[in-house]
Design an enzyme around this catalytic site. Structure first.
Site, PDB file in Angstrom:
ATOM      1  N   HIS A  14      68.795   6.942  72.968  1.00  0.00           N
ATOM      2  CA  HIS A  14      68.781   8.377  73.208  1.00  0.00           C
ATOM      3  C   HIS A  14      67.601   8.731  74.105  1.00  0.00           C
ATOM      4  O   HIS A  14      66.703   7.928  74.329  1.00  0.00           O
ATOM      5  CB  HIS A  14      68.765   9.197  71.901  1.00  0.00           C
ATOM      6  CG  HIS A  14      67.543   9.049  71.064  1.00  0.00           C
ATOM      7  ND1 HIS A  14      67.376   9.715  69.871  1.00  0.00           N
ATOM      8  CD2 HIS A  14      66.419   8.301  71.213  1.00  0.00           C
ATOM      9  CE1 HIS A  14      66.207   9.394  69.349  1.00  0.00           C
ATOM     10  NE2 HIS A  14      65.601   8.547  70.144  1.00  0.00           N
ATOM     11  N   CYS A  33      59.369   9.612  74.477  1.00  0.00           N
ATOM     12  CA  CYS A  33      60.757   9.873  74.071  1.00  0.00           C
ATOM     13  C   CYS A  33      61.538  10.589  75.169  1.00  0.00           C
ATOM     14  O   CYS A  33      62.763  10.616  75.138  1.00  0.00           O
ATOM     15  CB  CYS A  33      60.793  10.700  72.793  1.00  0.00           C
ATOM     16  SG  CYS A  33      60.144   9.819  71.371  1.00  0.00           S
ATOM     17  N   HIS A  39      65.603   5.310  75.443  1.00  0.00           N
ATOM     18  CA  HIS A  39      65.081   4.172  74.681  1.00  0.00           C
ATOM     19  C   HIS A  39      65.974   4.000  73.468  1.00  0.00           C
ATOM     20  O   HIS A  39      66.754   4.895  73.124  1.00  0.00           O
ATOM     21  CB  HIS A  39      63.635   4.439  74.247  1.00  0.00           C
ATOM     22  CG  HIS A  39      63.519   5.629  73.343  1.00  0.00           C
ATOM     23  ND1 HIS A  39      63.451   6.917  73.815  1.00  0.00           N
ATOM     24  CD2 HIS A  39      63.521   5.735  72.002  1.00  0.00           C
ATOM     25  CE1 HIS A  39      63.389   7.758  72.801  1.00  0.00           C
ATOM     26  NE2 HIS A  39      63.443   7.071  71.675  1.00  0.00           N
ATOM     27  N   HIS A  41      66.878   2.543  69.307  1.00  0.00           N
ATOM     28  CA  HIS A  41      66.397   2.324  67.945  1.00  0.00           C
ATOM     29  C   HIS A  41      67.422   1.499  67.185  1.00  0.00           C
ATOM     30  O   HIS A  41      68.627   1.617  67.427  1.00  0.00           O
ATOM     31  CB  HIS A  41      66.237   3.647  67.183  1.00  0.00           C
ATOM     32  CG  HIS A  41      65.198   4.550  67.747  1.00  0.00           C
ATOM     33  ND1 HIS A  41      63.859   4.366  67.539  1.00  0.00           N
ATOM     34  CD2 HIS A  41      65.318   5.657  68.520  1.00  0.00           C
ATOM     35  CE1 HIS A  41      63.184   5.335  68.144  1.00  0.00           C
ATOM     36  NE2 HIS A  41      64.047   6.134  68.758  1.00  0.00           N
ATOM     37  N   ASP A  79      77.428   3.641  66.995  1.00  0.00           N
ATOM     38  CA  ASP A  79      76.835   2.308  67.148  1.00  0.00           C
ATOM     39  C   ASP A  79      76.994   1.800  68.585  1.00  0.00           C
ATOM     40  O   ASP A  79      78.081   1.863  69.161  1.00  0.00           O
ATOM     41  CB  ASP A  79      77.509   1.333  66.173  1.00  0.00           C
ATOM     42  CG  ASP A  79      76.781   0.008  66.097  1.00  0.00           C
ATOM     43  OD1 ASP A  79      75.543  -0.007  66.270  1.00  0.00           O
ATOM     44  OD2 ASP A  79      77.455  -1.015  65.861  1.00  0.00           O
ATOM     45  N   HIS A  80      75.882   1.322  69.136  1.00  0.00           N
ATOM     46  CA  HIS A  80      75.828   0.811  70.511  1.00  0.00           C
ATOM     47  C   HIS A  80      76.223   1.880  71.527  1.00  0.00           C
ATOM     48  O   HIS A  80      76.811   1.570  72.577  1.00  0.00           O
ATOM     49  CB  HIS A  80      76.674  -0.466  70.664  1.00  0.00           C
ATOM     50  CG  HIS A  80      76.035  -1.655  70.023  1.00  0.00           C
ATOM     51  ND1 HIS A  80      75.941  -1.805  68.655  1.00  0.00           N
ATOM     52  CD2 HIS A  80      75.408  -2.729  70.549  1.00  0.00           C
ATOM     53  CE1 HIS A  80      75.304  -2.929  68.382  1.00  0.00           C
ATOM     54  NE2 HIS A  80      74.951  -3.500  69.505  1.00  0.00           N
ATOM     55  N   GLU A 124      64.261   5.742  61.916  1.00  0.00           N
ATOM     56  CA  GLU A 124      64.201   5.132  63.246  1.00  0.00           C
ATOM     57  C   GLU A 124      63.391   3.844  63.202  1.00  0.00           C
ATOM     58  O   GLU A 124      63.497   3.011  64.093  1.00  0.00           O
ATOM     59  CB  GLU A 124      63.546   6.092  64.246  1.00  0.00           C
ATOM     60  CG  GLU A 124      64.409   7.289  64.585  1.00  0.00           C
ATOM     61  CD  GLU A 124      63.837   8.117  65.727  1.00  0.00           C
ATOM     62  OE1 GLU A 124      62.692   7.838  66.151  1.00  0.00           O
ATOM     63  OE2 GLU A 124      64.531   9.029  66.173  1.00  0.00           O
TER      64      GLU A 124
HETATM   65 NI    NI Z   1      63.707   7.812  69.819  1.00  0.00          NI
END
Ligand code: NI
Length: 136
Positions: A14, A33, A39, A41, A79-80, A124
């Site tokens: 995100h 961020c 980036h 998580h 997911d992904h 996270e």
């Molecule tokens: Ni983040």
């Protein structure tokens, strides 16, 4: 009252960036961020259901069934994925963990076949998490 918990994982990327702010403001508020290319998580999602055990099964909810519901309603969606781009319902939402737990609550609350959704916790990392208990 019994509280029963299922923990699942997903990986997603995100970017925390508010288009109402300038680039400089975004960087000041969201720091790395807000990096332009996002980036990722490895999220840890905990879903807690509460209720009384069924006298015949001893279960509040069958955990295998709960796992399937979380998988189909939430994990398969995120997911992904790039949460800013790939999830239509998040198109105009800042994909912070705070907003994600509210979104996941909306996806799951009506799908729980026995007991009631009590809490959603999203981490996270091992050091930070948010929890949501629904509208009070
Ligand atoms: Ni983040």
């Amino acid at each position: 009252m019994i509280y029963i918990s299922k923990i699942m994982h997903f990986s997603a990327s995100h970017r925390i960036y508010n288009p109402k702010f300038t680039d400089a403001e975004n960087t000041r508020i969201f720091k790395q961020c807000a990096n332009p290319n996002g980036h990722g998580h490895n999220f840890i999602l905990e879903v807690v259901v509460c209720g009384e055990p069924n006298p015949d099964t001893g279960y509040v909810i069958d955990l295998k069934e709960l796992k399937c519901i979380i998988q189909s309603e939430v994990i398969d969606l995120v997911d992904h994925k790039n949460l800013n781009i790939d999830v239509p319902a998040l198109q105009n939402v800042l994909p912070t963990s705070e907003n994600l737990v509210v979104f996941f609550w909306q996806l799951l609350a009506d799908k729980i076949p026995s007991g009631k959704l009590y809490k959603i916790k999203l981490s996270e990392s091992e050091h930070s998490s948010v929890e949501y208990y629904g509208e009070k």
